[in-house]
Design a protein around this motif. Structure first.
Motif, PDB file in Angstrom:
ATOM      1  N   GLU A   1      -6.275 -73.071  20.756  1.00 14.28           N
ATOM      2  CA  GLU A   1      -7.283 -74.049  20.182  1.00 14.28           C
ATOM      3  C   GLU A   1      -6.330 -74.318  18.798  1.00 14.28           C
ATOM      4  O   GLU A   1      -7.460 -75.330  18.553  1.00 14.28           O
ATOM      5  CB  GLU A   1      -8.725 -73.016  20.072  1.00 14.28           C
ATOM      6  N   GLY A   2      -5.422 -73.521  18.201  1.00 18.01           N
ATOM      7  CA  GLY A   2      -4.698 -75.084  17.250  1.00 18.01           C
ATOM      8  C   GLY A   2      -5.584 -74.346  15.634  1.00 18.01           C
ATOM      9  O   GLY A   2      -5.229 -75.668  14.770  1.00 18.01           O
ATOM     10  N   PHE A   3      -5.559 -73.197  15.760  1.00 14.32           N
ATOM     11  CA  PHE A   3      -6.378 -72.914  14.389  1.00 14.32           C
ATOM     12  C   PHE A   3      -5.494 -72.000  14.044  1.00 14.32           C
ATOM     13  O   PHE A   3      -5.597 -70.311  15.042  1.00 14.32           O
ATOM     14  CB  PHE A   3      -7.708 -72.570  14.983  1.00 14.32           C
TER      15      PHE A   3
ATOM     16  N   ARG B   1      -6.979 -76.323  10.236  1.00 15.09           N
ATOM     17  CA  ARG B   1      -6.189 -77.083  11.587  1.00 15.09           C
ATOM     18  C   ARG B   1      -4.548 -76.665  11.364  1.00 15.09           C
ATOM     19  O   ARG B   1      -4.399 -76.935  11.139  1.00 15.09           O
ATOM     20  CB  ARG B   1      -6.808 -77.971  11.366  1.00 15.09           C
TER      21      ARG B   1
ATOM     22  N   ASP C   1      -1.110 -78.219  13.824  1.00  8.91           N
ATOM     23  CA  ASP C   1      -0.312 -79.205  14.241  1.00  8.91           C
ATOM     24  C   ASP C   1       0.007 -78.965  15.971  1.00  8.91           C
ATOM     25  O   ASP C   1       0.228 -77.401  15.302  1.00  8.91           O
ATOM     26  CB  ASP C   1       0.715 -79.800  13.747  1.00  8.91           C
TER      27      ASP C   1
ATOM     28  N   GLU D   1     -10.052 -76.792   8.021  1.00 12.41           N
ATOM     29  CA  GLU D   1     -11.291 -76.575   9.172  1.00 12.41           C
ATOM     30  C   GLU D   1     -12.286 -76.849   9.013  1.00 12.41           C
ATOM     31  O   GLU D   1     -13.691 -77.172   8.842  1.00 12.41           O
ATOM     32  CB  GLU D   1     -11.231 -75.847  11.069  1.00 12.41           C
TER      33      GLU D   1
ATOM     34  N   ARG E   1     -10.461 -71.125   8.033  1.00 11.08           N
ATOM     35  CA  ARG E   1      -9.633 -71.797   9.101  1.00 11.08           C
ATOM     36  C   ARG E   1      -9.275 -73.095   9.104  1.00 11.08           C
ATOM     37  O   ARG E   1     -10.053 -73.805   8.583  1.00 11.08           O
ATOM     38  CB  ARG E   1     -11.264 -71.964  10.263  1.00 11.08           C
TER      39      ARG E   1
ATOM     40  N   THR F   1      -7.106 -68.489  11.332  1.00 12.10           N
ATOM     41  CA  THR F   1      -7.590 -67.835  10.023  1.00 12.10           C
ATOM     42  C   THR F   1      -7.657 -67.113   9.765  1.00 12.10           C
ATOM     43  O   THR F   1      -7.267 -66.420   9.527  1.00 12.10           O
ATOM     44  CB  THR F   1      -9.849 -68.351  11.588  1.00 12.10           C
TER      45      THR F   1
END
Length: 514
Positions: free
Chosen positions: A429-431, A512, A514, A460, A510, A433
């Motif tokens: 999902e590209g996160f 985001r 690339d 995020e 959280r 945390t």
């Protein structure tokens, strides 16, 4: 104070399994009756399931649910809870000194799990029952048809098999409080024979053997080793149970208690791997931490946990959780994440009313307790690969008192970092945390996270759980007294994230990627 995290995307602990984010429903107090199941409630559906509770459960996002116990299962006849409700017997429950109506049983539980999208986990009675009753229950639940037990399920109205895959071989059988408590040799033998017969009925099952009921049981370590000497080849998991407490009324030490959970996990891993080494086996048992929570105000002795007169669904073990409890609870969440390589299942005990993140009024409202929020954030945001962050943090000393088990223990903890953290990378999902707990009661903590091999695209979300009053609670009249608020002032630059954590705070950032 200042702390630093160094995070490398290639330094991984392991991937979280969906079952890590589980919970627990036991026939205990108002967990079932007046909790998830209350026919006649204004929100109840045609099956008696409370929809207001179900909405909160979906928000909490548990992934697997253990049932029907707990201590309750060691005296439970599963046959009492199936078939026409009006024909089901009422029984005395010796675990919680109450009357069990059996209005809610295995099939109702499966229906509730299907309605909430949660995987069921069933425990078999290895106290007053044994291998024969267990294999019959597997046949009833999982066999398609054409046999006495599977056809009985179909006659009861459930044509398709329940396909339950995860099963617990009893509960806390090492504890003398358990019905038909057993020695390690006695339990190891019955667990082996039960596992064999259950898997002969359904080879796809995954089974968890009972480990120690607590780290301070006198038999801890020796119990695990002897049990596994018997059933190592027949099970996939060994279980652990822990309840954090603040009996000493020392908040600073209470917030350190989750570090003992880390030690417990690592010790059980070592024992399981030693048994594997003795066998020259490449098999690695996973851990099922299928009871964990904060619990101490209503724990006490038996007379403080029961209501005289054998009532139905008595109001017992209804722990009211504070802001301070939520912080210690968050530390336990971090401990589970940081052992995702071997802890592949875990169950918050319990789900509703009895030592639970969700509280209800019978016939009335439902609300979130303070501990609801760290669990919901961990379950919703903690899926992915847990990274092994290098942490530099100031420390403090603590002394933790734990009476769980059959003897008291005082644990000296000389080097407790003020920052307790876990980092989860969800590449799909590209996160990224960050779960961050500041255990200082009076000082903010400036945290700098240096990222290697990860390219940031922005923030995020960032939230904190914090209140100047560590005794603050949520209630029916004030259900959101403690709730996440925005964490401001996050600074992001190339490969670096900086944040200031308020004293005694749980924080989730959280990012985001690339």
């Amino acid at each position: 104070m200042e702390a630093q995290l160094t995070i490398d995307r290639h330094a991984a602990i392991g991937d979280t399994h969906d079952r890590l984010f589980g919970a627990f429903v036991e026939h205990l107090g108002r967990c079932v009756y007046g909790g998830i199941f209350e026919p006649g409630h204004p929100t109840a559906d045609a099956k008696g399931f409370r929809q207001d509770v179900m909405a909160l459960v979906r928000e909490l996002a548990p992934t697997i649910m253990r049932y029907p116990g707990g201590n309750f299962v060691s005296g439970y006849n599963w046959e009492d809870g199936v078939g026409p409700v009006e024909q089901r017997p009422r029984r005395l429950d010796l675990a919680w000194m109450s009357t069990e109506t059996n209005e809610f049983g295995t099939n109702e539980f499966i229906d509730w799990c299907r309605a909430t999208g949660i995987e069921p986990m069933l425990a078999v009675n290895l106290g007053t029952r044994g291998a024969d009753a267990a294999r019959n229950l597997v046949e009833y639940c999982n066999h398609p048809g054409g046999t006495a037990w599977s056809d009985l399920r179909r006659a009861h109205g459930w044509e398709q098999p329940h396909a339950v895959k995860f099963w617990c071989l009893g509960n806390e059988v090492d504890g003398p409080w358990q019905m038909e408590h057993k020695t390690a040799q006695e339990y190891g033998r019955v667990a082996t024979e039960t596992a064999k017969m259950m898997k002969w009925v359904d080879p796809s099952l995954e089974l968890a053997a009972c480990g120690s009921a607590a780290r301070n049981m006198p038999t801890f370590g020796a119990w695990e080793r002897e049990v596994l000497q018997h059933c190592f080849e027949h099970v996939e998991f060994i279980s652990l149970h822990t309840y954090l407490n603040n009996y000493a009324e020392d908040m600073q030490s209470f917030l350190a208690s989750a570090d003992l959970m880390d030690s417990f996990i690592e010790e059980v891993v070592s024992i399981a791997d030693a048994v594997a080494a003795e066998r020259r086996s490449s098999k690695r048992l996973m851990l099922s931490f299928d009871e964990w929570n904060v619990w101490y105000r209503t724990r006490g002795k038996r007379e403080g946990r029961t209501v005289p007169g054998w009532p139905v669904a008595p109001k017992i073990l209804e722990e009211v959780y504070t802001m301070g409890d939520a912080l210690a609870f968050g530390g336990a969440c971090i401990s589970l994440l940081n052992h995702a390589d071997r802890v592949k299942a875990a169950c918050l005990a319990q789900l509703v009313n009895a030592i639970a993140p969700i509280m209800t009024e019978t016939g009335g409202s439902a609300w979130r307790q303070t501990i609801f929020h760290p669990f919901a954030q961990m379950s919703n945001l903690g899926r992915g690969r847990v990274l092994r962050a290098q942490v530099t943090s100031p420390t403090y000393s603590a002394s933790y008192y734990d009476p769980r088990g059959t003897q008291d223990h005082h644990f000296a903890m000389p080097e407790v970092p003020f920052l307790k953290s876990a980092v989860v990378h969800n590449a799909e999902e590209g996160f990224l945390t960050l779960f961050l707990l500041n255990r200082s009661l009076d000082q903010s903590l400036s945290v700098r996270a240096d990222l290697r091999g990860l390219s940031l695209a922005g923030l995020e979300r960032a939230e904190q759980l914090q209140d100047a009053d560590l005794e603050a609670v949520n209630s029916a009249s004030s259900p959101d007294r403690i709730a996440p608020t925005p964490l401001e002032g996050i600074e992001i630059s190339a490969g670096r994230v900086c944040a200031t954590l308020l004293p005694a705070s749980w924080n989730v950032i959280r990012l985001r990627l690339d």
